[in-house]
Write a protein that holds these residues in place. Structure first.
Motif, PDB file in Angstrom:
ATOM      1  N   GLU A 173      -0.264  46.233 -69.240  1.00 46.29           N
ATOM      2  CA  GLU A 173      -0.215  47.323 -70.221  1.00 46.29           C
ATOM      3  C   GLU A 173      -1.582  47.946 -70.475  1.00 46.29           C
ATOM      4  O   GLU A 173      -1.741  49.161 -70.457  1.00 46.29           O
ATOM      5  CB  GLU A 173       0.369  46.810 -71.533  1.00 46.29           C
ATOM      6  CG  GLU A 173       0.463  47.890 -72.604  1.00 46.29           C
ATOM      7  CD  GLU A 173       1.081  47.355 -73.885  1.00 46.29           C
ATOM      8  OE1 GLU A 173       0.981  48.050 -74.912  1.00 46.29           O
ATOM      9  OE2 GLU A 173       1.656  46.256 -73.858  1.00 46.29           O
ATOM     10  N   GLY A 174      -2.581  47.135 -70.739  1.00 45.46           N
ATOM     11  CA  GLY A 174      -3.892  47.675 -71.053  1.00 45.46           C
ATOM     12  C   GLY A 174      -4.737  47.948 -69.840  1.00 45.46           C
ATOM     13  O   GLY A 174      -5.637  48.783 -69.879  1.00 45.46           O
ATOM     14  N   ASP A 175      -4.441  47.232 -68.736  1.00 47.51           N
ATOM     15  CA  ASP A 175      -5.275  47.349 -67.540  1.00 47.51           C
ATOM     16  C   ASP A 175      -4.435  46.875 -66.359  1.00 47.51           C
ATOM     17  O   ASP A 175      -3.993  45.732 -66.318  1.00 47.51           O
ATOM     18  CB  ASP A 175      -6.528  46.485 -67.695  1.00 47.51           C
ATOM     19  CG  ASP A 175      -7.567  46.765 -66.623  1.00 47.51           C
ATOM     20  OD1 ASP A 175      -7.164  46.954 -65.460  1.00 47.51           O
ATOM     21  OD2 ASP A 175      -8.760  46.787 -66.941  1.00 47.51           O
ATOM     22  N   ALA A 176      -4.227  47.762 -65.394  1.00 42.24           N
ATOM     23  CA  ALA A 176      -3.360  47.436 -64.262  1.00 42.24           C
ATOM     24  C   ALA A 176      -3.880  46.269 -63.442  1.00 42.24           C
ATOM     25  O   ALA A 176      -3.110  45.589 -62.755  1.00 42.24           O
ATOM     26  CB  ALA A 176      -3.191  48.663 -63.361  1.00 42.24           C
ATOM     27  N   SER A 177      -5.200  46.000 -63.498  1.00 39.64           N
ATOM     28  CA  SER A 177      -5.774  44.913 -62.716  1.00 39.64           C
ATOM     29  C   SER A 177      -5.728  43.569 -63.451  1.00 39.64           C
ATOM     30  O   SER A 177      -6.169  42.561 -62.921  1.00 39.64           O
ATOM     31  CB  SER A 177      -7.223  45.240 -62.351  1.00 39.64           C
ATOM     32  OG  SER A 177      -7.995  45.437 -63.512  1.00 39.64           O
ATOM     33  N   GLY A 178      -5.210  43.555 -64.687  1.00 33.89           N
ATOM     34  CA  GLY A 178      -5.035  42.309 -65.413  1.00 33.89           C
ATOM     35  C   GLY A 178      -6.203  41.890 -66.274  1.00 33.89           C
ATOM     36  O   GLY A 178      -6.158  40.820 -66.902  1.00 33.89           O
ATOM     37  N   ASN A 179      -7.266  42.694 -66.353  1.00 38.30           N
ATOM     38  CA  ASN A 179      -8.447  42.288 -67.124  1.00 38.30           C
ATOM     39  C   ASN A 179      -8.165  42.158 -68.616  1.00 38.30           C
ATOM     40  O   ASN A 179      -8.917  41.504 -69.333  1.00 38.30           O
ATOM     41  CB  ASN A 179      -9.574  43.306 -66.918  1.00 38.30           C
ATOM     42  CG  ASN A 179     -10.116  43.286 -65.498  1.00 38.30           C
ATOM     43  OD1 ASN A 179     -10.079  42.257 -64.837  1.00 38.30           O
ATOM     44  ND2 ASN A 179     -10.596  44.425 -65.029  1.00 38.30           N
ATOM     45  N   SER A 180      -7.098  42.795 -69.106  1.00 38.29           N
ATOM     46  CA  SER A 180      -6.794  42.774 -70.539  1.00 38.29           C
ATOM     47  C   SER A 180      -5.744  41.737 -70.915  1.00 38.29           C
ATOM     48  O   SER A 180      -5.324  41.675 -72.072  1.00 38.29           O
ATOM     49  CB  SER A 180      -6.299  44.164 -70.990  1.00 38.29           C
ATOM     50  OG  SER A 180      -7.242  45.166 -70.676  1.00 38.29           O
ATOM     51  N   ALA A 181      -5.322  40.914 -69.963  1.00 38.81           N
ATOM     52  CA  ALA A 181      -4.242  39.965 -70.229  1.00 38.81           C
ATOM     53  C   ALA A 181      -4.605  38.989 -71.343  1.00 38.81           C
ATOM     54  O   ALA A 181      -3.801  38.719 -72.240  1.00 38.81           O
ATOM     55  CB  ALA A 181      -3.890  39.197 -68.955  1.00 38.81           C
ATOM     56  N   LEU A 182      -5.821  38.458 -71.319  1.00 38.79           N
ATOM     57  CA  LEU A 182      -6.197  37.440 -72.295  1.00 38.79           C
ATOM     58  C   LEU A 182      -6.303  38.002 -73.717  1.00 38.79           C
ATOM     59  O   LEU A 182      -5.798  37.370 -74.664  1.00 38.79           O
ATOM     60  CB  LEU A 182      -7.510  36.783 -71.871  1.00 38.79           C
ATOM     61  CG  LEU A 182      -7.754  35.373 -72.414  1.00 38.79           C
ATOM     62  CD1 LEU A 182      -6.596  34.453 -72.053  1.00 38.79           C
ATOM     63  CD2 LEU A 182      -9.052  34.820 -71.853  1.00 38.79           C
ATOM     64  N   PRO A 183      -6.952  39.158 -73.929  1.00 37.75           N
ATOM     65  CA  PRO A 183      -6.942  39.704 -75.287  1.00 37.75           C
ATOM     66  C   PRO A 183      -5.537  39.975 -75.813  1.00 37.75           C
ATOM     67  O   PRO A 183      -5.236  39.700 -76.986  1.00 37.75           O
ATOM     68  CB  PRO A 183      -7.745  41.006 -75.143  1.00 37.75           C
ATOM     69  CG  PRO A 183      -8.657  40.761 -73.990  1.00 37.75           C
ATOM     70  CD  PRO A 183      -7.861  39.924 -73.047  1.00 37.75           C
ATOM     71  N   TYR A 184      -4.646  40.499 -74.966  1.00 35.44           N
ATOM     72  CA  TYR A 184      -3.274  40.740 -75.410  1.00 35.44           C
ATOM     73  C   TYR A 184      -2.531  39.430 -75.668  1.00 35.44           C
ATOM     74  O   TYR A 184      -1.692  39.349 -76.568  1.00 35.44           O
ATOM     75  CB  TYR A 184      -2.520  41.568 -74.368  1.00 35.44           C
ATOM     76  CG  TYR A 184      -2.784  43.049 -74.475  1.00 35.44           C
ATOM     77  CD1 TYR A 184      -2.539  43.728 -75.661  1.00 35.44           C
ATOM     78  CD2 TYR A 184      -3.274  43.776 -73.399  1.00 35.44           C
ATOM     79  CE1 TYR A 184      -2.772  45.088 -75.778  1.00 35.44           C
ATOM     80  CE2 TYR A 184      -3.523  45.122 -73.494  1.00 35.44           C
ATOM     81  CZ  TYR A 184      -3.267  45.789 -74.689  1.00 35.44           C
ATOM     82  OH  TYR A 184      -3.514  47.126 -74.791  1.00 35.44           O
ATOM     83  N   LEU A 185      -2.832  38.399 -74.895  1.00 44.18           N
ATOM     84  CA  LEU A 185      -2.229  37.093 -75.137  1.00 44.18           C
ATOM     85  C   LEU A 185      -2.640  36.566 -76.508  1.00 44.18           C
ATOM     86  O   LEU A 185      -1.805  36.029 -77.256  1.00 44.18           O
ATOM     87  CB  LEU A 185      -2.645  36.112 -74.048  1.00 44.18           C
ATOM     88  CG  LEU A 185      -2.217  34.649 -74.261  1.00 44.18           C
ATOM     89  CD1 LEU A 185      -0.706  34.521 -74.254  1.00 44.18           C
ATOM     90  CD2 LEU A 185      -2.828  33.745 -73.201  1.00 44.18           C
ATOM     91  N   SER A 186      -3.907  36.707 -76.857  1.00 41.33           N
ATOM     92  CA  SER A 186      -4.371  36.238 -78.168  1.00 41.33           C
ATOM     93  C   SER A 186      -3.680  36.989 -79.291  1.00 41.33           C
ATOM     94  O   SER A 186      -3.339  36.403 -80.329  1.00 41.33           O
ATOM     95  CB  SER A 186      -5.896  36.407 -78.264  1.00 41.33           C
ATOM     96  OG  SER A 186      -6.266  37.773 -78.231  1.00 41.33           O
ATOM     97  N   LEU A 187      -3.455  38.273 -79.086  1.00 37.61           N
ATOM     98  CA  LEU A 187      -2.759  39.067 -80.104  1.00 37.61           C
ATOM     99  C   LEU A 187      -1.337  38.555 -80.306  1.00 37.61           C
ATOM    100  O   LEU A 187      -0.867  38.400 -81.442  1.00 37.61           O
ATOM    101  CB  LEU A 187      -2.735  40.537 -79.661  1.00 37.61           C
ATOM    102  CG  LEU A 187      -2.172  41.561 -80.640  1.00 37.61           C
ATOM    103  CD1 LEU A 187      -2.991  41.610 -81.915  1.00 37.61           C
ATOM    104  CD2 LEU A 187      -2.113  42.939 -79.987  1.00 37.61           C
ATOM    105  N   ALA A 188      -0.656  38.253 -79.206  1.00 35.32           N
ATOM    106  CA  ALA A 188       0.717  37.758 -79.299  1.00 35.32           C
ATOM    107  C   ALA A 188       0.773  36.360 -79.913  1.00 35.32           C
ATOM    108  O   ALA A 188       1.651  36.061 -80.728  1.00 35.32           O
ATOM    109  CB  ALA A 188       1.352  37.758 -77.911  1.00 35.32           C
ATOM    110  N   LEU A 189      -0.161  35.498 -79.527  1.00 39.72           N
ATOM    111  CA  LEU A 189      -0.159  34.124 -80.050  1.00 39.72           C
ATOM    112  C   LEU A 189      -0.459  34.087 -81.536  1.00 39.72           C
ATOM    113  O   LEU A 189      -0.002  33.189 -82.252  1.00 39.72           O
ATOM    114  CB  LEU A 189      -1.193  33.277 -79.298  1.00 39.72           C
ATOM    115  CG  LEU A 189      -0.894  32.973 -77.832  1.00 39.72           C
ATOM    116  CD1 LEU A 189      -2.071  32.242 -77.198  1.00 39.72           C
ATOM    117  CD2 LEU A 189       0.385  32.155 -77.696  1.00 39.72           C
ATOM    118  N   GLY A 190      -1.238  35.058 -82.015  1.00 42.87           N
ATOM    119  CA  GLY A 190      -1.593  35.079 -83.432  1.00 42.87           C
ATOM    120  C   GLY A 190      -0.530  35.652 -84.326  1.00 42.87           C
ATOM    121  O   GLY A 190      -0.670  35.622 -85.563  1.00 42.87           O
TER     122      GLY A 190
END
Length: 531
Positions: A313-330
């Motif tokens: 969603e944020g970056d087609a290459s996957g660089n934003s996966a971890l920040p979005y994961l933290s948002l979902a986990l919180g």
């Protein structure tokens, strides 16, 4: 991205920047202006401190953002990066750390020149070190751009460009005013923050799936869009002969490249003895190993929690996966917990980028001043500026070049970009380093040929690879001039570095000086005469 996310993340990032600038100010007041102080921090760090600093130097944006993103996108094939980055440290521990500390003073070229004392050798090694450092910096700048796009809700090239310029300005400040002392303490602080952030997210992922790894993996496979293929090899590499060769090429680059990275080698000079250098690596392996095991959990966690669409969603290459994961986990977008956790992860990622680029810039500016400038100055018989002044000025130029190249590569995955830097390091730096340490017959011509015989093919193969043209993900997708089918050149360029080193040695008009090699061997193994 809500204004609460932006405000809190920018506040935490500002706190870290203020802390690091305070460390830089302290270091600038305590320095003595000598080359040893600027390049090696006075060689006063303990093995524990240096181990944390090595970890902080090595665990870059590629590790924190890129690897997790690749695992979230490609599953099993993305795990190769975690395994490769970790296994590489066994090569460093067994073959490099102690011997480099005994033979050199500040740079890779010092190790080679210890037995040859040739201007051409120093210039070649210095050129290679600067090239590898700039390639590594590009990956960090791309990571910075991706993070700022998340924080500010902007995806345009102009916003990313300003983000890269801001990171570049900070890294130049750290290097110019604080030198190695400030850079080391910044890396130590960053390593503590990064480990804390990774542990927190890993625990939350495991809690989300009740500590059941089987459930985590099955959910990741289901939501990845690839089914069971997500947990097996071949999603990114292995579909055909070319991709299998690319897999081998990448593995070689990751395992062998670490021992040739200039900013990693320079860390061994910051401790007082070779034994301390070896103990530093042991500490680093423990920290780095723990971290890369956690990236595997985080990558599969991102796939399981976000799904393939959420990862991209944020970056087609996957660089934003971890920040979005933290948002979902919180708790998700708009929640207090999600806002806080996202802000912490974004701030830690920024801290990661700042600390790593400072170390890389310091190593590359040392190569410019200590290797290139000094050699050319002696040739023309001029006094000129001091080494330290040249290093500070060159840090500005290196930062500008890295920013310009990062703008071209802003849509690439940062772990993939680091893989290219590792390939060049393994091709140009590792062969000459190993030959110098272990081959009695190695000559000046062999050293020069080894460096350029690995460096030039590696760069040319990258230029004419699908990374630059001929594919939708290429740097220049509108044209196609690629001739080399592999994305990573290591499979070809690494053997060429060793081959040219051997060929240059056996065709040398004069043999190596056995007395000088014997002196270097004694120094490498015992530390006698080491600085």
């Amino acid at each position: 991205m809500t204004s609460e996310h932006q405000t809190l993340a920018l506040f935490l990032f500002s706190v870290f920047v203020a802390l690091t600038l305070a460390i830089t100010s302290w270091a600038s007041r305590s320095r003595h202006g000598t080359a040893e102080e600027f390049y090696a921090g006075g060689r006063l760090f303990s093995p524990l401190e240096n181990g944390f600093a090595i970890s902080g130097d090595y665990m870059s944006a590629a590790s924190f953002l890129g690897i997790s993103g690749l695992i979230a996108l490609y599953g099993y094939d993305g795990v190769l990066y975690s395994v490769g980055f970790l296994v590489a440290w066994l090569v460093v521990l067994l073959l490099v750390a102690e011997l480099v500390r005994n033979c050199g003073r500040f740079t890779l070229a010092d190790v080679v020149a210890a037995r040859m004392r040739a201007r051409r050798v120093r210039i070649a090694a210095g050129t290679s070190s600067v090239t590898v450092s700039v390639l590594y910096l590009v990956a960090q700048m791309v990571g910075a751009g991706s993070l700022v796009a998340l924080l500010l809700g902007a995806s345009g090239g102009a916003q990313r460009g300003w983000a890269m310029a801001g990171v570049g300005a900070l890294m130049v400040t750290y290097v110019v005013f604080g030198g190695m002392r400030a850079t080391t303490w910044i890396q130590i602080v960053k390593a503590v923050l990064l480990m804390g952030g990774a542990i927190t997210l890993t625990v939350l992922v495991l809690i989300r799936f009740h500590g059941n790894l089987n459930e985590l993996l099955n959910t990741a496979a289901e939501r990845s869009g690839h089914g069971g293929a997500f947990l097996g090899p071949g999603l990114r590499y292995g579909q055909d002969t070319v991709s299998r060769l690319d897999f081998i090429s990448l593995g070689l680059a990751l395992v062998l490249g670490t021992a040739g990275l200039p900013h990693i080698l320079s860390r061994f000079y910051t401790v007082p003895t070779a034994r301390a250098a070896r103990r530093s690596v042991v500490w680093a392996i423990g920290l780095i190993g723990s971290f890369y095991l956690m990236t595997i959990v985080l990558g599969f966690g991102a796939a399981a929690v976000l799904g393939s669409d959420g990862v991209r969603e944020g970056d087609a290459s996957g660089n934003s996966a971890l920040p979005y994961l933290s948002l979902a986990l919180g708790g998700g977008a708009g929640s207090t917990g999600g806002t806080i956790l996202f802000a912490i992860v974004a701030a830690v990622a920024f801290a990661t980028i700042l600390a790593v680029v400072a170390g890389i810039t310091l190593a590359s500016s040392a190569a410019v001043a200590h290797d290139l400038y000094t050699s050319l100055r002696r040739r023309h018989g001029r006094q000129g500026w001091s080494e330290v002044k040249v290093a500070r000025v060159s840090a500005v130029g290196i930062g500008a070049v890295a920013i310009a190249l990062a703008l071209l590569a802003r849509d690439q995955n940062v772990a993939f970009l680091v893989g290219l830097a590792f390939a060049v390091a393994a091709s140009a730096n590792l062969p000459v380093l190993l030959f110098s340490l272990f081959w009695r017959r190695f000559t000046e011509r062999g050293a020069v040929w080894s460096v350029y015989g690995g460096l030039v093919p590696a760069l040319l193969l990258v230029v004419f690879s699908p990374v630059v043209s001929g594919s939708e993900q290429a740097l220049v997708p509108s044209v196609d001039f690629h001739l080399f089918p592999l994305e990573n050149p290591g499979l070809v360029s690494i053997p060429l570095g060793f081959l040219f080193g051997w060929l240059g040695t056996v065709t040398s008009p004069s043999p190596a000086d056995p007395a000088r090699h014997a002196e270097t061997e004694v120094r490498a193994l015992t530390g006698a005469g080491a600085v």
